[in-house]
Design a protein around this motif. Structure first.
Motif, PDB file in Angstrom:
ATOM      1  N   ARG A 183      -8.858  -5.931   3.052  1.00 10.64           N
ATOM      2  CA  ARG A 183      -9.765  -5.778   1.903  1.00 10.64           C
ATOM      3  C   ARG A 183      -9.190  -6.483   0.673  1.00 10.64           C
TER       4      ARG A 183
ATOM      5  N   GLU B   8      -7.189  -1.884   4.673  1.00  6.61           N
ATOM      6  CA  GLU B   8      -6.867  -2.000   3.251  1.00  6.61           C
ATOM      7  C   GLU B   8      -6.199  -3.343   2.943  1.00  6.61           C
TER       8      GLU B   8
ATOM      9  N   TYR C 265      -6.296   2.047   9.117  1.00  6.99           N
ATOM     10  CA  TYR C 265      -6.532   2.192   7.678  1.00  6.99           C
ATOM     11  C   TYR C 265      -5.698   1.180   6.898  1.00  6.99           C
ATOM     12  N   TYR C 266      -4.397   1.096   7.214  1.00 12.65           N
ATOM     13  CA  TYR C 266      -3.519   0.153   6.513  1.00 12.65           C
ATOM     14  C   TYR C 266      -3.975  -1.293   6.719  1.00 12.65           C
TER      15      TYR C 266
ATOM     16  N   GLN D  31       0.854  -1.181   0.000  1.00 16.42           N
ATOM     17  CA  GLN D  31       0.000   0.000   0.000  1.00 16.42           C
ATOM     18  C   GLN D  31       0.888   1.228   0.000  1.00 16.42           C
TER      19      GLN D  31
END
Length: 139
Positions: free
Chosen positions: A64, A61, A57-58, A38
């Motif tokens: 995901r 992601e 957030y990381y 990322q």
């Protein structure tokens, strides 16, 4: 054989996984690692959000991208190691492949940008230039 699967959650990742399945390249004798990189959030955004939110957030992601890949591989009786890191994808893939002594990198590709990137994507170009590990690029 140790195989590094470079994934990003795009349709190209799905095509790469389908290609491997269609060509009997999955084997329970192989060791598979799914890896995604990322890009680092801009400094101002990281500062405004704080370490906890940025870390969350990381992680979100990473999950995901990894959850569908992991489910797909498990349907083919493959239990991959899943890892994600922040940084420049091409550099990180090369570094992981070299340090982990992988036998093969498998990644999807798409064309955009400079003329050379019409055939091979910019991340794939960086990987090809950045390490000696053989690379299978699935269009």
């Amino acid at each position: 054989m140790k195989v590094l699967l470079a994934v990003d959650g795009s349709s190209y990742t799905k095509k790469m996984l389908a290609y491997l399945a269609a060509h009997d390249m999955y084997s329970t004798k192989n060791e598979y690692t799914a890896f995604t990189a990322q890009l680092v959030l801009p400094t101002q955004a990281r500062t405004a959000l704080g370490k906890e939110l940025v870390a969350k957030y990381y992680e979100d992601e990473g999950l995901r991208v990894m959850n569908p890949v992991k489910k797909y591989l498990e349907r083919h009786k493959i239990v991959p190691q899943c890892i994600w890191k922040t940084g420049k994808p091409g550099e990180l893939i090369s570094k992981i492949a070299t340090e982990g002594k992988y036998d093969l990198i498998v990644m999807g590709s798409h064309g955009h940008g400079a003329l050379v990137n019409l055939v091979v994507g910019s991340v794939a170009t960086e990987v090809l230039a950045g390490c000696k590990t053989p690379v299978l690029i699935v269009r």
